[in-house]
Design an enzyme around this catalytic site. Structure first.
Site, short mmCIF file in Angstrom:
data_model
loop_
_atom_site.label_atom_id
_atom_site.label_comp_id
_atom_site.label_asym_id
_atom_site.label_seq_id
_atom_site.Cartn_x
_atom_site.Cartn_y
_atom_site.Cartn_z
N ARG A 140 0.81 -1.22 0.00
CA ARG A 140 0.00 0.00 0.00
C ARG A 140 0.84 1.27 0.00
NH1 ARG A 140 -3.78 -1.01 5.09
NH2 ARG A 140 -1.74 -1.71 5.85
N HIS A 145 8.09 -22.63 7.10
CA HIS A 145 9.55 -22.51 6.98
C HIS A 145 10.30 -23.61 7.72
CE1 HIS A 145 8.96 -20.39 10.84
NE2 HIS A 145 10.21 -20.72 11.10
N LYS A 174 14.16 -26.16 6.64
CA LYS A 174 15.42 -26.21 7.38
C LYS A 174 16.26 -27.41 6.95
CE LYS A 174 13.87 -23.72 11.50
NZ LYS A 174 14.91 -22.68 11.45
N GLU A 193 11.01 -21.15 23.12
CA GLU A 193 11.43 -19.79 22.81
C GLU A 193 11.65 -19.02 24.09
OE1 GLU A 193 9.32 -18.08 19.14
OE2 GLU A 193 7.83 -19.44 19.98
N ASP A 216 -0.97 -21.65 17.04
CA ASP A 216 0.17 -20.96 16.46
C ASP A 216 1.32 -21.90 16.13
OD1 ASP A 216 1.49 -18.43 15.74
OD2 ASP A 216 2.83 -18.86 17.41
N HIS A 229 3.60 -26.30 12.75
CA HIS A 229 5.01 -26.65 12.84
C HIS A 229 5.24 -28.02 13.47
CE1 HIS A 229 5.86 -22.74 11.41
NE2 HIS A 229 5.87 -22.10 12.55
N LYS A 251 6.51 -20.00 25.12
CA LYS A 251 7.19 -18.71 25.13
C LYS A 251 7.81 -18.48 26.50
CE LYS A 251 5.42 -17.19 21.10
NZ LYS A 251 6.26 -16.82 19.92
#
Length: 486
Positions: free
Chosen positions: A51, A180, A184, A218, A237, A242, A333
């Site tokens: 945009r 992704h 790997k 993480e 998530d 994953h 997390k």
């Protein structure tokens, strides 16, 4: 050993969301590295679309800075950077309106045989409208491909709706759902280890494997993603995509060929063979403040949030290969370390000839996705020196950085590899629509269950290994989580 470069044909790549964070951190620096490697033909075009009101020169300035920050050692070659930037153009485009589409049409090479790839580096609410715009403006040819980022829906219903919407404009073999993790190097080496070595495949079953742990830990919190994450949680998530994909690669049967549909057919069988998970086999957690960082509820700006920032679960696959073999999955997390690891824990020998004093020993194949990508196989040997037969476990280590030295940086990044696979038309490392729906069909009842019961996530200290109940989940089976210290 440097990655072998396989040239691709000239292509046009349009990156919707071309000024966004993902484009600047991963997509364009990755494309630059492929350019330096000689993999991008000089006739290729890369077009940023977003945009923002910007011209070609402004866009090249933006990407030059991104390359300097994120492309590693190759960014020091200023001539290569400028050569790459000459392939870039920019068009302000309104995804929901008519602005910019005529200009985009004029930029693209009018050749039906030429590969056109459209990377949707935007929110999922724009996937359908962008697909429709491409079709209505005559930009969707048979050799066109679209790349979509997760989340692929919020649940089974929305995933089906998204698949149906994309299918109105593109065939399934034109849709690349990117994860992704599958790009790997270590994940692909997992398939090479399993299916390229007679040493492992005969042992890859319930008879010899005690259990498998899949961990994605993480140290960061939800930070600026708080509003998104609070409507998602760790299950949606991370686990549904994953961890599910890693589970499939570990557990699937050998495909007949290393081809897209052959591999994805076997992955789909694994998902469909997953048993439902009982509530007492699931632990959900939510980080609290350790005095140096905000709590999850502060980060999410929701003082009454019941969303999990951590989840651990024990699941089983009902087939002959894996009957009664537990798979322990966990992700979270604000944990004590940053680590992504698959650990295949083999059974103990049926009888120890060395007596009780020799201790308990198990071979463990550890596959590390991050940090320090590589594999380690734990082997039991005699401890050197006199004094009897004392046993000790030692690692046979294949850490890429140690094995390759300075060349380790030349190991292709996940996004680099996957984008080049899109251009080649290779969907092996991308998810198929029925895979995504099957994963949601398994995940949804678990989420609906704890929402219906009104379960609260267990609090855990930021910087810890997660809630105490997660340790109990595996300890009551006589097993222990592997350390996640980073």
């Amino acid at each position: 050993m440097v990655s072998r470069v396989i040239p691709v044909s000239p292509f046009d790549l349009v990156i919707f969301g071309g000024t966004g964070d993902l484009a600047q951190r991963k997509i364009l620096p990755g494309l630059f590295r492929r350019f330096v490697a000689g993999q991008i033909p000089t006739e290729s075009r890369i077009i940023g679309a977003a945009r923002a009101d910007m011209d070609d020169a402004g866009y090249r300035d933006l990407i030059r800075a991104a390359i300097e920050e994120h492309a590693g050692k190759h960014s020091a070659d200023k001539d290569a950077v400028e050569d790459f930037l000459r392939h870039l153009s920019y068009v302000p485009v309104d995804a929901m309106g008519e602005g910019g589409w005529k200009e985009l049409q004029e930029l693209l090479v009018d050749d039906e045989e030429r590969v056109r790839a459209f990377y949707f580096s935007v929110g999922p609410n724009l996937f359908g409208p962008l697909a429709e715009q491409l079709r209505s403006h005559g930009l969707a040819q048979r050799e066109s491909r679209i790349v979509v980022e997760k989340p692929f829906g919020h649940d089974l219903e929305t995933a089906r709706a998204l698949n149906e919407e994309l299918a109105q404009h593109f065939y399934e073999d034109q849709i690349y759902r990117i994860d992704h993790y599958l790009g790997k190097e270590t994940v692909q080496n997992l398939m090479a280890v399993r299916f390229g070595n007679m040493l492992f495949e005969p042992l890859w079953n319930a008879q010899y494997i005690d259990h498998i742990q899949i961990t994605v830990a993480e140290t960061v919190g939800v930070g600026g993603r708080g509003s998104y994450y609070d409507n998602s949680g760790a299950m949606r998530d991370m686990v549904q995509n994953h961890l599910m994909q890693l589970l499939c690669l570990i557990a699937m049967e050998p495909p007949a060929r290393f081809e897209a549909d052959a591999v994805r057919d076997e992955k789909l069988k694994v998902i469909r063979a997953l048993d439902p998970v009982d509530p007492d086999q699931i632990v959900r957690g939510q980080y609290t403040s350790d005095g140096t960082c905000a709590s999850y509820r502060e980060d999410a700006e929701n003082p009454a949030s019941k969303t999990e920032s951590y989840i651990a679960l024990k699941c089983f696959i009902s087939n002959w290969r894996w009957a009664n073999t537990p798979f322990y999955l966990r992700t979270g997390k604000r944990l004590s370390g940053r680590a992504s690891e698959i650990a295949i824990v083999f059974k103990e020998t049926p009888h120890s000839i060395f007596g009780i004093d020799s201790g308990r020993h198990r071979n463990v194949l550890s596959i590390r996705l991050q940090p320090n990508e590589g594999m380690t196989l734990g082997v039991t040997i005699k401890e050197p020196g006199p004094g009897g037969m004392r046993l000790v476990d030692v690692p046979l280590d294949m850490t890429f950085a140690d094995a390759l030295g300075e060349q380790a940086e030349d190991v292709t990044d996940a996004y680099e590899r996957l984008i080049m696979d899109v251009i080649r038309g290779n969907q092996t490392l991308f998810m198929r629509g029925d895979e995504v729906e099957a994963a949601w069909a398994w995940t949804d009842p678990l989420i609906e269950g704890w929402e219906r019961r009104g379960d609260n996530p267990k609090p855990y200290d930021a910087g810890s290994a997660g809630p105490d109940d997660a340790a109990f989940l595996i300890n009551r089976d006589g097993r222990r989580w592997r350390s996640i210290k980073g």
